[in-house]
Design a protein around this motif. Structure first.
Motif, mmCIF file in Angstrom:
data_model
loop_
_atom_site.group_PDB
_atom_site.id
_atom_site.type_symbol
_atom_site.label_atom_id
_atom_site.label_comp_id
_atom_site.label_asym_id
_atom_site.label_seq_id
_atom_site.Cartn_x
_atom_site.Cartn_y
_atom_site.Cartn_z
ATOM 1 N N THR A 78 6.939 15.359 -17.592
ATOM 2 C CA THR A 78 5.619 15.607 -17.000
ATOM 3 C C THR A 78 5.405 14.669 -15.829
ATOM 4 O OG1 THR A 78 4.877 14.419 -18.930
ATOM 5 C CG2 THR A 78 4.150 16.701 -18.734
ATOM 6 N N ALA A 79 5.374 15.244 -14.651
ATOM 7 C CA ALA A 79 5.166 14.470 -13.431
ATOM 8 C C ALA A 79 4.838 15.449 -12.324
ATOM 9 C CB ALA A 79 6.434 13.699 -13.052
ATOM 10 N N ARG A 80 4.265 14.878 -11.256
ATOM 11 C CA ARG A 80 4.091 15.665 -10.054
ATOM 12 C C ARG A 80 5.475 15.807 -9.420
ATOM 13 N NH1 ARG A 80 0.318 16.251 -5.553
ATOM 14 N NH2 ARG A 80 1.152 15.007 -3.841
ATOM 15 N N GLY A 94 12.981 10.191 -16.603
ATOM 16 C CA GLY A 94 12.148 9.418 -17.527
ATOM 17 C C GLY A 94 12.171 7.936 -17.188
ATOM 18 N N ALA A 95 13.358 7.413 -16.845
ATOM 19 C CA ALA A 95 13.475 5.990 -16.499
ATOM 20 C C ALA A 95 12.696 5.690 -15.216
ATOM 21 C CB ALA A 95 14.946 5.614 -16.339
ATOM 22 N N LEU A 96 12.769 6.594 -14.233
ATOM 23 C CA LEU A 96 12.026 6.401 -12.984
ATOM 24 C C LEU A 96 10.525 6.398 -13.267
ATOM 25 C CD1 LEU A 96 14.078 8.857 -10.708
ATOM 26 C CD2 LEU A 96 14.115 6.351 -10.590
ATOM 27 N N LEU A 97 10.092 7.304 -14.132
ATOM 28 C CA LEU A 97 8.657 7.384 -14.438
ATOM 29 C C LEU A 97 8.195 6.149 -15.213
ATOM 30 C CD1 LEU A 97 8.485 11.190 -15.282
ATOM 31 C CD2 LEU A 97 7.291 10.057 -13.383
ATOM 32 N N ARG A 98 9.000 5.686 -16.158
ATOM 33 C CA ARG A 98 8.633 4.449 -16.877
ATOM 34 C C ARG A 98 8.582 3.267 -15.920
ATOM 35 N NH1 ARG A 98 12.091 6.742 -20.540
ATOM 36 N NH2 ARG A 98 13.839 5.344 -20.068
ATOM 37 N N GLY A 99 9.413 3.309 -14.875
ATOM 38 C CA GLY A 99 9.399 2.248 -13.873
ATOM 39 C C GLY A 99 8.211 2.327 -12.934
ATOM 40 N N GLY A 100 7.457 3.424 -12.980
ATOM 41 C CA GLY A 100 6.201 3.452 -12.239
ATOM 42 C C GLY A 100 6.138 4.342 -11.008
ATOM 43 N N VAL A 101 7.139 5.238 -10.794
ATOM 44 C CA VAL A 101 6.994 6.130 -9.643
ATOM 45 C C VAL A 101 5.808 7.064 -9.869
ATOM 46 C CG1 VAL A 101 9.461 6.052 -9.066
ATOM 47 C CG2 VAL A 101 8.588 7.897 -10.534
ATOM 48 N N SER A 102 5.166 7.468 -8.758
ATOM 49 C CA SER A 102 3.968 8.303 -8.902
ATOM 50 C C SER A 102 4.321 9.787 -8.926
ATOM 51 C CB SER A 102 3.006 8.033 -7.743
ATOM 52 O OG SER A 102 3.633 8.365 -6.521
ATOM 53 N N SER A 103 5.552 10.119 -8.552
ATOM 54 C CA SER A 103 5.981 11.515 -8.585
ATOM 55 C C SER A 103 7.498 11.539 -8.540
ATOM 56 C CB SER A 103 5.408 12.280 -7.385
ATOM 57 O OG SER A 103 5.888 11.703 -6.193
ATOM 58 N N GLY A 135 0.803 -1.225 0.000
ATOM 59 C CA GLY A 135 0.000 0.000 0.000
ATOM 60 C C GLY A 135 0.834 1.273 0.000
ATOM 61 N N ILE A 136 2.054 1.165 -0.536
ATOM 62 C CA ILE A 136 2.967 2.319 -0.493
ATOM 63 C C ILE A 136 3.345 2.735 -1.910
ATOM 64 C CG2 ILE A 136 5.312 3.050 0.168
ATOM 65 C CD1 ILE A 136 5.024 1.306 2.672
ATOM 66 N N GLU A 137 3.182 4.019 -2.213
ATOM 67 C CA GLU A 137 3.666 4.503 -3.508
ATOM 68 C C GLU A 137 5.010 5.197 -3.364
ATOM 69 O OE1 GLU A 137 1.490 8.475 -4.676
ATOM 70 O OE2 GLU A 137 0.042 6.818 -4.562
ATOM 71 N N VAL A 138 5.658 5.402 -4.510
ATOM 72 C CA VAL A 138 7.056 5.821 -4.500
ATOM 73 C C VAL A 138 7.244 7.139 -5.245
ATOM 74 C CG1 VAL A 138 9.402 5.200 -5.230
ATOM 75 C CG2 VAL A 138 7.831 3.413 -4.432
ATOM 76 N N ALA A 139 7.940 8.071 -4.587
ATOM 77 C CA ALA A 139 8.463 9.239 -5.295
ATOM 78 C C ALA A 139 9.907 8.910 -5.663
ATOM 79 C CB ALA A 139 8.411 10.474 -4.403
ATOM 80 N N GLY A 140 10.260 9.063 -6.918
ATOM 81 C CA GLY A 140 11.636 8.816 -7.348
ATOM 82 C C GLY A 140 12.463 10.065 -7.072
ATOM 83 N N VAL A 141 13.551 9.897 -6.326
ATOM 84 C CA VAL A 141 14.359 11.062 -5.941
ATOM 85 C C VAL A 141 15.530 11.231 -6.922
ATOM 86 C CG1 VAL A 141 15.800 12.076 -4.129
ATOM 87 C CG2 VAL A 141 13.652 10.929 -3.543
ATOM 88 N N THR A 142 15.590 12.392 -7.529
ATOM 89 C CA THR A 142 16.512 12.643 -8.647
ATOM 90 C C THR A 142 17.740 13.466 -8.261
ATOM 91 O OG1 THR A 142 15.081 14.529 -9.138
ATOM 92 C CG2 THR A 142 14.759 12.545 -10.453
ATOM 93 N N LYS A 143 17.862 13.831 -6.975
ATOM 94 C CA LYS A 143 18.904 14.820 -6.646
ATOM 95 C C LYS A 143 20.316 14.353 -6.961
ATOM 96 C CE LYS A 143 19.085 13.559 -1.789
ATOM 97 N NZ LYS A 143 18.271 13.629 -0.558
ATOM 98 N N VAL A 144 20.617 13.068 -6.748
ATOM 99 C CA VAL A 144 21.988 12.616 -7.007
ATOM 100 C C VAL A 144 22.290 12.673 -8.509
ATOM 101 C CG1 VAL A 144 21.633 10.124 -7.321
ATOM 102 C CG2 VAL A 144 23.729 10.945 -6.246
ATOM 103 N N ALA A 145 21.230 12.674 -9.327
ATOM 104 C CA ALA A 145 21.402 12.774 -10.782
ATOM 105 C C ALA A 145 21.188 14.203 -11.265
ATOM 106 C CB ALA A 145 20.455 11.814 -11.482
ATOM 107 N N LEU A 146 21.188 15.168 -10.335
ATOM 108 C CA LEU A 146 21.033 16.587 -10.676
ATOM 109 C C LEU A 146 19.778 16.849 -11.515
ATOM 110 C CD1 LEU A 146 23.997 16.622 -9.658
ATOM 111 C CD2 LEU A 146 24.539 18.114 -11.550
ATOM 112 N N GLY A 147 18.739 16.070 -11.263
ATOM 113 C CA GLY A 147 17.502 16.270 -12.012
ATOM 114 C C GLY A 147 17.634 15.910 -13.481
ATOM 115 N N SER A 148 18.483 14.952 -13.799
ATOM 116 C CA SER A 148 18.632 14.534 -15.197
ATOM 117 C C SER A 148 17.276 14.113 -15.780
ATOM 118 C CB SER A 148 19.596 13.346 -15.266
ATOM 119 O OG SER A 148 19.320 12.547 -16.403
ATOM 120 N N PRO A 149 16.829 14.765 -16.847
ATOM 121 C CA PRO A 149 15.535 14.400 -17.445
ATOM 122 C C PRO A 149 15.514 12.943 -17.921
ATOM 123 C CG PRO A 149 16.244 16.541 -18.239
ATOM 124 C CD PRO A 149 17.406 15.966 -17.485
ATOM 125 N N GLU A 150 16.655 12.413 -18.377
ATOM 126 C CA GLU A 150 16.704 11.014 -18.820
ATOM 127 C C GLU A 150 16.498 10.067 -17.643
ATOM 128 O OE1 GLU A 150 18.711 13.330 -19.891
ATOM 129 O OE2 GLU A 150 18.839 13.172 -22.083
#
Ligand SMILES: *Cc1c(COP(=O)(O)O)cnc(C)c1O
Length: 364
Positions: A74-76, A47-56, A29-44
């Protein structure tokens, strides 16, 4: 010529890790926000995190969130560090939600959101013992009451962060306290907090243990998704890949040399007092890599190669029985610290590898 040093990023590995953990946590019952800071917000990477199913997506820096928005990800988007007062206008313009611990900041977010004609979501972070960010539990009710009064602010929920400053382990007791606080806020204010964000990659052992997860319905994951490890003991997570990132660097000197230095010995370039060793002659290489590219202490060399030390621009290694000529490349695996610095270094070319082996260098 392929540039060196370069950080090769395997997007398929990141996507795969993400789908595995998103599915395992969905069962709890837990959803996941993918944290991008170590990748400096790399859009690529985003994109991989979003394709993997993170909700934000979550990032601690508004600059990284701006990078992703400007690249039309495009993501929350959640700003997971308390906003700087000096950045509230940017925060309401680019982030949907921010994590907060100071009413002065939430008031400033409210004014900025009102001026911009937008709603801004707020998650209140609660101190549960790691002594980094958080409102003390006894002050939570007051913070909620004040937050609910503010125009253009939507109280989305509460959250906590453990294991970062003092290594406090997320467990049934502190996660239970977070759940109880959510219940008590709901009851006091006759509402239903939508988000109860339990923590980061250090929460996985607790979340997947089969224990009751209570009201916790959200985790913010960076390291586990990107490096495939839990963060309490840095063990690989079963079924995940730990090789999504590889740092490739080039040999610039290769010689048989003694291991014992000669001459009078004082401090090294970075102030250490060396403890000289003597194991006879070795095959020593210098790799064009150093403190300005990565955290040399966080690198793992291939089997048979031992890192002996590094200064700003020279990494010295013993290649054992192998002879690596000048121009040879060595692949290093990275821990979080080494990855953070490699991503941040302008000297390291980032090479994103997507499905079907397509490779391109990325200019960020
Ligand atoms: C960095 C960070 C995370 C992600 O931590 P990982 O250990 O990489 O999963 C989550 N929450 C907050 C507040 C953070 O600063």
């Amino acid at each position: 010529m392929t540039p060196a040093p370069r950080l090769e990023i395997d997007l398929d590995a990141i996507q795969q890790n993400t789908s595995v953990l998103v599915a395992r946590l969905a069962d709890r019952g837990i959803e996941v926000a993918g944290v991008t800071k170590v990748a400096l917000g790399s859009p690529e990477v985003a994109g991989a995190l979003l394709r993997g199913g993170v909700s934000s997506l979550g990032d601690s820096r508004i600059e990284n969130i701006e990078t992703m928005r400007d690249a039309h990800v495009t993501a929350r988007m959640m700003l997971i560090r308390s906003p700087m007062l000096s950045q509230v206008v940017r925060v309401v313009a680019y982030a949907d939600v921010s994590f907060n611990t100071e009413l002065d900041v939430i008031r400033a977010l409210s004014s900025a959101a009102r001026a911009a004609g937008r709603m801004h979501g707020v998650v209140l972070m609660i101190e549960l013992g790691d002594l980094r960010e958080g409102i003390l539990p006894r002050d939570l009710e007051y913070a909620v009451r004040e937050t609910l009064r503010l125009p253009n602010i939507l109280l989305e929920g509460i959250g906590s962060n453990l294991a970062c400053r003092n290594g406090v382990v997320p467990d049934a007791r502190n996660m239970g306290e977070l759940s109880d606080l959510a219940d008590s806020i709901d009851a006091t204010f006759a509402l239903r907090l939508a988000v109860v964000s339990g923590g980061n990659s250090a929460n996985l052992a607790w979340a997947l243990s089969g224990a009751d997860t209570g009201r916790v319905n959200h985790l913010r994951l960076g390291e586990a998704l990107l490096l495939g490890r839990e963060t309490l003991h840095r063990q690989p997570i079963v079924g995940l890949r730990t090789d999504a990132f590889t740092l490739v660097a080039e040999v610039i000197e290769s010689k048989r040399k003694p291991t014992r230095p000669w001459g009078e010995i004082a401090q090294t370039a970075f102030g250490a007092q060396p403890a000289p060793i003597d194991r006879g002659d070795i095959s020593q290489v210098i790799v064009a890599l150093g403190q300005q590219d990565t955290d040399p202490n966080g690198l793992r060399a291939p089997a048979g190669i031992e890192i002996l030390g590094a200064s700003s621009d020279h990494l010295v290694a013993d290649t054992g029985v192998a002879h690596l000529p000048v121009g040879a490349e060595i692949d290093f695996q990275l821990d979080y610290s080494a990855l953070l610095r490699a991503m941040t270094s302008p000297f390291v070319t980032k090479v994103v590898q997507a499905r079907i082996g397509a490779i391109h260098a990325q200019g960020f």
